[in-house]
Design a protein around this motif. Structure first.
Motif, PDB file in Angstrom:
ATOM      1  N   GLY A  32       0.819  -1.207   0.000  1.00  0.00           N
ATOM      2  CA  GLY A  32       0.000   0.000   0.000  1.00  0.00           C
ATOM      3  C   GLY A  32       0.852   1.256   0.000  1.00  0.00           C
ATOM      4  O   GLY A  32       0.578   2.218  -0.734  1.00  0.00           O
ATOM      5  N   GLN A  33       1.907   1.264   0.815  1.00  0.00           N
ATOM      6  CA  GLN A  33       2.816   2.414   0.858  1.00  0.00           C
ATOM      7  C   GLN A  33       3.523   2.598  -0.485  1.00  0.00           C
ATOM      8  O   GLN A  33       3.699   3.728  -0.965  1.00  0.00           O
ATOM      9  CB  GLN A  33       3.839   2.231   1.978  1.00  0.00           C
ATOM     10  N   LEU A  34       3.947   1.477  -1.064  1.00  0.00           N
ATOM     11  CA  LEU A  34       4.636   1.534  -2.353  1.00  0.00           C
ATOM     12  C   LEU A  34       3.708   2.095  -3.434  1.00  0.00           C
ATOM     13  O   LEU A  34       4.109   2.946  -4.240  1.00  0.00           O
ATOM     14  CB  LEU A  34       5.126   0.135  -2.722  1.00  0.00           C
ATOM     15  N   ARG A  35       2.470   1.635  -3.447  1.00  0.00           N
ATOM     16  CA  ARG A  35       1.498   2.147  -4.421  1.00  0.00           C
ATOM     17  C   ARG A  35       1.298   3.651  -4.253  1.00  0.00           C
ATOM     18  O   ARG A  35       1.236   4.398  -5.234  1.00  0.00           O
ATOM     19  CB  ARG A  35       0.161   1.421  -4.251  1.00  0.00           C
ATOM     20  N   ASP A  36       1.183   4.091  -3.004  1.00  0.00           N
ATOM     21  CA  ASP A  36       0.981   5.524  -2.760  1.00  0.00           C
ATOM     22  C   ASP A  36       2.130   6.342  -3.343  1.00  0.00           C
ATOM     23  O   ASP A  36       1.919   7.368  -3.992  1.00  0.00           O
ATOM     24  CB  ASP A  36       0.870   5.799  -1.253  1.00  0.00           C
ATOM     25  N   ASP A  45      -3.247   3.194  -8.021  1.00  0.00           N
ATOM     26  CA  ASP A  45      -4.531   3.022  -7.344  1.00  0.00           C
ATOM     27  C   ASP A  45      -4.860   1.535  -7.290  1.00  0.00           C
ATOM     28  O   ASP A  45      -4.970   0.886  -8.337  1.00  0.00           O
ATOM     29  CB  ASP A  45      -5.610   3.784  -8.112  1.00  0.00           C
ATOM     30  N   ALA A  46      -5.029   1.006  -6.080  1.00  0.00           N
ATOM     31  CA  ALA A  46      -5.297  -0.432  -5.937  1.00  0.00           C
ATOM     32  C   ALA A  46      -6.589  -0.851  -6.617  1.00  0.00           C
ATOM     33  O   ALA A  46      -6.723  -1.995  -7.056  1.00  0.00           O
ATOM     34  CB  ALA A  46      -5.341  -0.805  -4.455  1.00  0.00           C
ATOM     35  N   THR A  47      -7.568   0.067  -6.732  1.00  0.00           N
ATOM     36  CA  THR A  47      -8.851  -0.290  -7.356  1.00  0.00           C
ATOM     37  C   THR A  47      -8.764  -0.285  -8.882  1.00  0.00           C
ATOM     38  O   THR A  47      -9.506  -0.989  -9.556  1.00  0.00           O
ATOM     39  CB  THR A  47      -9.963   0.671  -6.907  1.00  0.00           C
ATOM     40  N   LYS A  48      -7.848   0.529  -9.434  1.00  0.00           N
ATOM     41  CA  LYS A  48      -7.618   0.569 -10.881  1.00  0.00           C
ATOM     42  C   LYS A  48      -6.118   0.630 -11.134  1.00  0.00           C
ATOM     43  O   LYS A  48      -5.587   1.646 -11.584  1.00  0.00           O
ATOM     44  CB  LYS A  48      -8.313   1.780 -11.504  1.00  0.00           C
ATOM     45  N   PRO A  49      -5.406  -0.449 -10.825  1.00  0.00           N
ATOM     46  CA  PRO A  49      -3.933  -0.406 -10.883  1.00  0.00           C
ATOM     47  C   PRO A  49      -3.408  -0.262 -12.305  1.00  0.00           C
ATOM     48  O   PRO A  49      -3.930  -0.859 -13.243  1.00  0.00           O
ATOM     49  CB  PRO A  49      -3.528  -1.753 -10.276  1.00  0.00           C
ATOM     50  N   THR A 102      -2.974  -6.862  -7.767  1.00  0.00           N
ATOM     51  CA  THR A 102      -3.110  -7.890  -6.741  1.00  0.00           C
ATOM     52  C   THR A 102      -3.737  -9.136  -7.345  1.00  0.00           C
ATOM     53  O   THR A 102      -4.754  -9.043  -8.041  1.00  0.00           O
ATOM     54  CB  THR A 102      -4.011  -7.393  -5.598  1.00  0.00           C
ATOM     55  N   GLU A 103      -3.112 -10.290  -7.110  1.00  0.00           N
ATOM     56  CA  GLU A 103      -3.729 -11.576  -7.428  1.00  0.00           C
ATOM     57  C   GLU A 103      -4.251 -12.102  -6.097  1.00  0.00           C
ATOM     58  O   GLU A 103      -3.470 -12.601  -5.276  1.00  0.00           O
ATOM     59  CB  GLU A 103      -2.700 -12.539  -8.029  1.00  0.00           C
ATOM     60  N   PRO A 104      -5.559 -11.953  -5.817  1.00  0.00           N
ATOM     61  CA  PRO A 104      -6.097 -12.209  -4.476  1.00  0.00           C
ATOM     62  C   PRO A 104      -5.671 -13.547  -3.884  1.00  0.00           C
ATOM     63  O   PRO A 104      -5.821 -14.589  -4.511  1.00  0.00           O
ATOM     64  CB  PRO A 104      -7.615 -12.153  -4.693  1.00  0.00           C
ATOM     65  N   GLY A 105      -5.114 -13.461  -2.678  1.00  0.00           N
ATOM     66  CA  GLY A 105      -4.696 -14.655  -1.966  1.00  0.00           C
ATOM     67  C   GLY A 105      -3.430 -15.297  -2.478  1.00  0.00           C
ATOM     68  O   GLY A 105      -2.944 -16.267  -1.904  1.00  0.00           O
ATOM     69  N   VAL A 106      -2.866 -14.773  -3.583  1.00  0.00           N
ATOM     70  CA  VAL A 106      -1.702 -15.402  -4.204  1.00  0.00           C
ATOM     71  C   VAL A 106      -0.479 -14.499  -4.135  1.00  0.00           C
ATOM     72  O   VAL A 106       0.559 -14.878  -3.607  1.00  0.00           O
ATOM     73  CB  VAL A 106      -1.990 -15.779  -5.676  1.00  0.00           C
TER      74      VAL A 106
END
Length: 238
Positions: free
Chosen positions: A202-206, A211-215, A220-224
């Protein structure tokens, strides 16, 4: 894609209808296609044809696909993209940890599969050259000087943030599992500390304006795990 010699893809799937669907779709993109219907046949064809990339189903009639990956990784680094109906998180992690470059679930969109194939091929090309400066869109990462810039402006990262980005860059276009990231950055004792990872990603993305919702950089590959989106951000350049 055009040119000589053609990029060769080995399709490993025991379902004839899947092979029949993939063969013309890949040929239309300029790929040469080789096929196998079992694990043992896949190992033999991989050794004979030396394909540039393998599309591998896990549910084969003789060998499990994960065993095929392990045996291939004993002698080759050719990219392997798993194409499987198995959707459990544990199956994805096992395949990636065994050495697969990517994982696509059935049913699948052909456009996504082609993008994953291109990313896997680019990753192997970069590995051969080990470019010191990675570029994707506005992002530039100097792996020698450990310097990051975004649209020409320097970005200051903490040591842990930099190590996370470095691993994602070195595997650009591929999924890097949570366990791999945690082991490499925090050590073997922290492979279950996924909350650490979420906070730092999250810090790296900021800091990278993602944007995590529209990267456009880190997906993110959920759970992986996580993937650096070179396909969307732009090709890596040497």
């Amino acid at each position: 894609m055009t040119g000589t010699p053609l990029t060769t893809i080995l399709i490993v799937d025991d379902e004839p209808q899947i092979r029949r669907f993939l063969r013309p779709s890949l040929a239309a993109q300029g790929y040469a296609v080789v096929e196998a219907a079992s694990g043992e046949e896949a190992l033999a064809r991989a050794a004979e044809a030396k394909p540039d990339v393998i599309i591998l189903d896990l549910g084969l009639p003789d060998l499990d696909g994960i065993e095929v990956i392990r045996r291939l990784r004993e002698w080759t680094e050719m990219p392997i993209v798993v194409l499987s109906v198995r959707s459990r998180e544990a199956d994805k992690i096992a395949a990636l940890d065994a050495g697969a470059d990517d994982y696509v679930e059935k049913p699948f969109a052909m456009g996504e599969l082609l993008a994953r194939l291109r990313a896997a091929l680019r990753h192997r090309l970069r590995q051969a050259g080990e470019a010191p400066i990675f570029r994707a869109g506005a992002l530039a990462v100097d792996l020698v000087r450990r310097e990051i810039s975004l649209a020409g402006e320097p970005v200051k990262l903490s040591p842990k943030e930099y190590e996370l980005l470095r691993l994602l860059v070195q595997h650009a276009g591929r999924v890097v599992t949570q366990r791999q990231l945690l082991k490499e950055v925090w050590g073997p004792a922290h492979v279950e500390d996924t909350q650490y990872l979420r906070v730092y990603i999250g810090q790296l993305r900021d800091k990278l304006g993602d944007d995590a919702t529209k990267p456009h950089l880190i997906a993110t590959e959920p759970g992986v795990g996580y993937r650096l989106l070179v396909e969307l951000a732009g090709d890596a350049q040497r």
